[in-house]
Design an enzyme around this catalytic site. Sequence first.
Site, PDB file in Angstrom:
ATOM      1  N   LYS A   1     -16.023   3.098  -2.596  1.00 20.80           N
ATOM      2  CA  LYS A   1     -15.869   3.883  -1.374  1.00 20.80           C
ATOM      3  C   LYS A   1     -16.630   5.199  -1.514  1.00 20.80           C
ATOM      4  O   LYS A   1     -16.555   5.862  -2.539  1.00 20.80           O
ATOM      5  CB  LYS A   1     -14.391   4.159  -1.110  1.00 20.80           C
ATOM      6  CG  LYS A   1     -13.688   2.953  -0.493  1.00 20.80           C
ATOM      7  CD  LYS A   1     -12.351   3.301   0.079  1.00 20.80           C
ATOM      8  CE  LYS A   1     -11.239   3.168  -0.930  1.00 20.80           C
ATOM      9  NZ  LYS A   1     -10.845   1.876  -1.385  1.00 20.80           N
TER      10      LYS A   1
ATOM     11  N   GLU B   1      -6.543  -8.861  -0.521  1.00 18.85           N
ATOM     12  CA  GLU B   1      -5.570  -7.813  -0.861  1.00 18.85           C
ATOM     13  C   GLU B   1      -4.752  -7.392   0.360  1.00 18.85           C
ATOM     14  O   GLU B   1      -5.051  -7.777   1.490  1.00 18.85           O
ATOM     15  CB  GLU B   1      -6.277  -6.590  -1.453  1.00 18.85           C
ATOM     16  CG  GLU B   1      -7.198  -5.900  -0.461  1.00 18.85           C
ATOM     17  CD  GLU B   1      -7.231  -4.386  -0.657  1.00 18.85           C
ATOM     18  OE1 GLU B   1      -6.146  -3.773  -0.716  1.00 18.85           O
ATOM     19  OE2 GLU B   1      -8.338  -3.838  -0.731  1.00 18.85           O
TER      20      GLU B   1
HETATM   21  N1  PSU Z   1     -10.689  -0.735   0.515  1.00 17.74           N
HETATM   22  C1  PSU Z   1     -10.481  -0.503   1.830  1.00 17.74           C
HETATM   23  N2  PSU Z   1      -9.308   0.044   2.208  1.00 17.74           N
HETATM   24  C2  PSU Z   1      -8.309   0.293   1.283  1.00 17.74           C
HETATM   25  C3  PSU Z   1      -8.532   0.046  -0.091  1.00 17.74           C
HETATM   26  C4  PSU Z   1      -9.741  -0.468  -0.415  1.00 17.74           C
HETATM   27  O1  PSU Z   1     -11.362  -0.774   2.648  1.00 17.74           O
HETATM   28  O2  PSU Z   1      -7.241   0.710   1.694  1.00 17.74           O
HETATM   29  C5  PSU Z   1      -7.439   0.248  -1.124  1.00 17.74           C
HETATM   30  C6  PSU Z   1      -7.592  -0.870  -2.159  1.00 17.74           C
HETATM   31  O3  PSU Z   1      -6.369  -1.569  -2.209  1.00 17.74           O
HETATM   32  C7  PSU Z   1      -7.873  -0.152  -3.461  1.00 17.74           C
HETATM   33  C8  PSU Z   1      -7.101   1.101  -3.252  1.00 17.74           C
HETATM   34  O4  PSU Z   1      -7.467  -0.883  -4.572  1.00 17.74           O
HETATM   35  O5  PSU Z   1      -7.443   1.441  -1.884  1.00 17.74           O
HETATM   36  C9  PSU Z   1      -7.497   2.167  -4.231  1.00 17.74           C
HETATM   37  O6  PSU Z   1      -6.489   3.130  -4.303  1.00 17.74           O
HETATM   38  P1  PSU Z   1      -6.514   4.203  -5.482  1.00 17.74           P
HETATM   39  O7  PSU Z   1      -7.764   4.995  -5.247  1.00 17.74           O
HETATM   40  O8  PSU Z   1      -5.255   5.019  -5.290  1.00 17.74           O
HETATM   41  O9  PSU Z   1      -6.515   3.448  -6.767  1.00 17.74           O
END
Ligand code: PSU
Length: 308
Positions: free
Chosen positions: A166, A32
């Site tokens: 996370k 990603e």
């Molecule tokens: N994992 C990481 N760093 C990130 C992300 C995930 O270690 O920046 C990103 C991923 O792209 C994930 C996004 O899909 O954060 C999730 O964002 P949201 O909670 O707005 O859906």
Amino acid sequence: MVPTADLNRLPLDIAPEVSAAIADGRPVVALESTIITHGMPFPDNIEMAAAVETLVADNGAVPATIAVLDGRLKIGLSAEQRTLLANCADPLKLSRSDLAYAMIKSRTGGTTVAATMIAAALAGISVFATGGIGGVHRGAEKSFDISADLEELARTPVIVVSAGPKAILDIEKTLEVLESKGVPVIGFGTNTLPAFWSRNSRLAAPMRLDAPGEIAALFAMRRNLKLGGGMLIANPVPQESEIPADQIETHIEQALELAGQQGISGKDVTPFLLDQMLHLTAGASLKTNIALVRNNARLAAQIAAAIS
Ligand code: PSU
Ligand code: MN
């Protein structure tokens, strides 16, 4: 996979080494790019992106970093293109809702777990490595903030290798939603669910597998059952790089309080919290984040090899 004729109508570029590997059935790992544009500061982001590609290659798979550059969906970035993305002044954070918008407006953006899964599936790539997925945020009963990553896991047949949800999220609610949506959550070599910076959460992993071949077998079984949707692999961060859960929790609470005070909402929440964690832990959270992404890239390459 979408017929090639349909792919040809899209502003889509599959890097030659990636499309050759897909055509030959050799292992490919999608990566990603929101982690590059919104997840880590410069220059750590660009160094991490390069290191992860090398790790995937060293483990026998072709890396395909996915992003949108000037409106074109890129599956596989060159080193120059990665640098362009990392230096972009106003990159978008692209999920299912806004991927097409970036493409018609000729914008540049990093793809989240959700958008990367969509692009990987379009190109015929089944394995994808990230850091941690998005999920149900703490306080979601008021904010309704639930990442589109969860719905994508329910829909799109890609194996997502993560270090677990996370820890800034409500992990328990995240697991509940994944179960409701029929997404298998697999602890890799562990009975407890890893929580990103920490090897353990207070929750049990819903299922456990111990070898890349077993993950490949589960993916095939689900496909043969026509279940649809993806799978989430939760791969614990290596012991020497982890921040234990009780240590990280105080920092998470501080970061969440700041987000509340500053009225951070929507897509800004996750990048804001990750940035605050970086400061509150004096850089330790970033080091762990890099270590866990590397660990996931290695496992993803092994899973891709087992599939092909
Ligand atoms: N994992 C990481 N760093 C990130 C992300 C995930 O270690 O920046 C990103 C991923 O792209 C994930 C996004 O899909 O954060 C999730 O964002 P949201 O909670 O707005 O859906
Ligand atoms: Mn959100």
